[in-house]
Design a protein around this motif. Sequence first.
Motif, PDB file in Angstrom:
ATOM      1  N   VAL A  42       3.699   0.849  -8.046  1.00  0.00           N
ATOM      2  CA  VAL A  42       2.979  -0.411  -7.869  1.00  0.00           C
ATOM      3  C   VAL A  42       3.991  -1.547  -7.771  1.00  0.00           C
ATOM      4  O   VAL A  42       4.765  -1.776  -8.704  1.00  0.00           O
ATOM      5  CB  VAL A  42       2.010  -0.676  -9.049  1.00  0.00           C
ATOM      6  N   MET A  43       3.979  -2.239  -6.642  1.00  0.00           N
ATOM      7  CA  MET A  43       4.930  -3.340  -6.424  1.00  0.00           C
ATOM      8  C   MET A  43       4.156  -4.560  -5.939  1.00  0.00           C
ATOM      9  O   MET A  43       3.614  -4.560  -4.829  1.00  0.00           O
ATOM     10  CB  MET A  43       5.998  -2.925  -5.419  1.00  0.00           C
ATOM     11  N   ALA A  44       4.090  -5.566  -6.791  1.00  0.00           N
ATOM     12  CA  ALA A  44       3.287  -6.757  -6.507  1.00  0.00           C
ATOM     13  C   ALA A  44       4.175  -7.959  -6.196  1.00  0.00           C
ATOM     14  O   ALA A  44       5.287  -8.088  -6.718  1.00  0.00           O
ATOM     15  CB  ALA A  44       2.382  -7.066  -7.699  1.00  0.00           C
ATOM     16  N   SER A  45       3.676  -8.840  -5.352  1.00  0.00           N
ATOM     17  CA  SER A  45       4.366 -10.078  -4.997  1.00  0.00           C
ATOM     18  C   SER A  45       3.349 -11.213  -4.941  1.00  0.00           C
ATOM     19  O   SER A  45       2.142 -10.980  -4.894  1.00  0.00           O
ATOM     20  CB  SER A  45       5.050  -9.948  -3.628  1.00  0.00           C
ATOM     21  N   VAL A  46       3.871 -12.443  -4.905  1.00  0.00           N
ATOM     22  CA  VAL A  46       3.015 -13.618  -4.791  1.00  0.00           C
ATOM     23  C   VAL A  46       3.220 -14.257  -3.426  1.00  0.00           C
ATOM     24  O   VAL A  46       4.359 -14.488  -3.005  1.00  0.00           O
ATOM     25  CB  VAL A  46       3.328 -14.640  -5.897  1.00  0.00           C
ATOM     26  N   ARG A  91       0.811  -1.215   0.000  1.00  0.00           N
ATOM     27  CA  ARG A  91       0.000   0.000   0.000  1.00  0.00           C
ATOM     28  C   ARG A  91       0.839   1.257   0.000  1.00  0.00           C
ATOM     29  O   ARG A  91       0.375   2.316  -0.407  1.00  0.00           O
ATOM     30  CB  ARG A  91      -0.927   0.016   1.222  1.00  0.00           C
ATOM     31  N   PHE A  92       2.083   1.176   0.485  1.00  0.00           N
ATOM     32  CA  PHE A  92       2.920   2.368   0.597  1.00  0.00           C
ATOM     33  C   PHE A  92       4.278   2.101  -0.025  1.00  0.00           C
ATOM     34  O   PHE A  92       4.864   1.039   0.162  1.00  0.00           O
ATOM     35  CB  PHE A  92       3.116   2.775   2.062  1.00  0.00           C
ATOM     36  N   THR A 151       6.134  -1.996 -16.520  1.00  0.00           N
ATOM     37  CA  THR A 151       6.350  -0.551 -16.613  1.00  0.00           C
ATOM     38  C   THR A 151       5.081   0.156 -17.065  1.00  0.00           C
ATOM     39  O   THR A 151       4.770   1.249 -16.592  1.00  0.00           O
ATOM     40  CB  THR A 151       7.496  -0.260 -17.599  1.00  0.00           C
ATOM     41  N   ALA A 152       4.332  -0.473 -17.968  1.00  0.00           N
ATOM     42  CA  ALA A 152       3.102   0.150 -18.485  1.00  0.00           C
ATOM     43  C   ALA A 152       2.096   0.394 -17.371  1.00  0.00           C
ATOM     44  O   ALA A 152       1.448   1.441 -17.331  1.00  0.00           O
ATOM     45  CB  ALA A 152       2.491  -0.733 -19.567  1.00  0.00           C
ATOM     46  N   VAL A 153       1.940  -0.559 -16.468  1.00  0.00           N
ATOM     47  CA  VAL A 153       1.007  -0.381 -15.345  1.00  0.00           C
ATOM     48  C   VAL A 153       1.479   0.749 -14.440  1.00  0.00           C
ATOM     49  O   VAL A 153       0.694   1.597 -14.016  1.00  0.00           O
ATOM     50  CB  VAL A 153       0.852  -1.692 -14.544  1.00  0.00           C
ATOM     51  N   ASP A 154       2.776   0.776 -14.156  1.00  0.00           N
ATOM     52  CA  ASP A 154       3.294   1.820 -13.278  1.00  0.00           C
ATOM     53  C   ASP A 154       3.105   3.197 -13.898  1.00  0.00           C
ATOM     54  O   ASP A 154       2.701   4.144 -13.217  1.00  0.00           O
ATOM     55  CB  ASP A 154       4.771   1.561 -12.981  1.00  0.00           C
ATOM     56  N   GLN A 155       3.384   3.332 -15.190  1.00  0.00           N
ATOM     57  CA  GLN A 155       3.202   4.613 -15.876  1.00  0.00           C
ATOM     58  C   GLN A 155       1.737   5.026 -15.864  1.00  0.00           C
ATOM     59  O   GLN A 155       1.407   6.194 -15.617  1.00  0.00           O
ATOM     60  CB  GLN A 155       3.704   4.516 -17.316  1.00  0.00           C
ATOM     61  N   ASN A 156       0.866   4.084 -16.146  1.00  0.00           N
ATOM     62  CA  ASN A 156      -0.568   4.373 -16.168  1.00  0.00           C
ATOM     63  C   ASN A 156      -1.059   4.781 -14.789  1.00  0.00           C
ATOM     64  O   ASN A 156      -1.840   5.724 -14.644  1.00  0.00           O
ATOM     65  CB  ASN A 156      -1.322   3.147 -16.674  1.00  0.00           C
TER      66      ASN A 156
END
Length: 486
Positions: free
Chosen positions: A381-385, A371-372, A428-433
């Motif tokens: 945006v930083m996602a993990s599994v 969230r932060f 990168t596209a998601v982060d830019q968007n």
Amino acid sequence: MLELANSVYQEVAPLIAQKHKAEFGQFMTPSNVARFMASLFPSCTLQTCRLLDAGAGLGALSCAFLDRWKNGGFAFETVEATAYEIDDALRAHLAQHLADYSQVKTNIISGDYIKLVTAEGLQNRGYTHVILNPPYRKINSQSAHRLALRNVGIETVNLYSAFVALAVATAAPGGQIVAIIPRSFCNGPYYRSFRNFILERSAIRYMHLFASRNKVFKDDAVLQENIIIRLERSGQQGPVTVTTSTDDSFSDIVTKKYPFERIVFPEDPERFIHVPTANEKNTIELSPAVHYTLADLGIKVSTGPVVDFRLKEYLRLMPEEGTVPLIYPSHLSMTGTVWPVPNLKKPNAILCNNATEKWLYPNGFYCVVRRFSSKEEKRRVMASVVDPSAFGDHSVLGFENHLNLFHENKHGLPELLARGLAVFLNTTAVDQNFRCFNGHTQVNATDLKLMKYPSRNTLMQLGDWVKRNSKVTQKMIDTQLEKLTA
């Protein structure tokens, strides 16, 4: 006079205690920012200018505007300036600075701008020009400010948005409002009502974005991302000019113009305000394959339900009998899940009992997003599994409140779907968007819910690809998304 106001600022600002600044939400406007803001007002043929500066401080913004007029930048014959200032220590300096403009009819009002204006109602005050650096401080839901604003139809959570809403409401038709404010109003549920308020009453004409978070109000150690915006009261919405610069020197300013549908997407019920920084649409916007909602995919996203300080008595630094894993961002990385983590400053476990079981999820594969992020993090945006194999035979897990988790009706996702979703979110596209509408370091579940995603099948293909490639680079991730969504 702006330079005099700035010299007084340099002298006075260090003497103002941080507690005093926090009480009033004060952040003084540097002279170069004030001058830039004054330059954004368009030329006009009005004979009389009625200027409003609410929360005027030492008068830097008013002085910048009046200096432009004095130097021939406006064709007004007369100027009537109204300045509100609540701080007795600043108001004397403000009066002195404005008094030096002998041609200007000045009205300095002592007191609380919100209380004074809401008490009189939101009728048109005839302001043709408004220039604002409003205070920045949260408004509690039952505070006097919140109730006063609610009585005039304004629902908002911060002083800065309240000042802008009041300025828009009381400006004359065609009135120009230029304000420097935090970018946090652009998205999120808390500012939805405010966005609706200003978009229904004004047109966005101009936005300026600073690439660096920490330069504009560096003397006040402000790390909030700020934006300068120009609104036109009752204006017909058209294209929006967007400029960017690295910092408040404005030495590398870049100017572009965008159709309004790139700023506020027509189908977006939240009316998020995007600030695009490139003419070209990115992969997320261009690809017809990225158009699914989470509801279409049968996926939900929620904020981690374990608020540690509220469940403190049930937390344990290390696992023991009767506990289950408690997952913090520190347990997660791009490559997998590590649990428990010895010497972690956060607890690794939470007791599983009648008081806590409602906050726990079944063990399984989940995609989680922090969230932060830190103030100058490269990625927002930083996602993990979350991999269930990391937790042995534990049947349930706790997710701490600093995480957002993707799930299927409070159960885990199929492994390939969880992995593919994480890959997609790390592109990168998601982060830019995401950066086009998110102006702060928090990633809300609402933000993730309103994003568009590839199909469930495409996400599972991404998951299969990443599972077969243990070491992937950012370039590989971006290329793979482009292949699958072309």
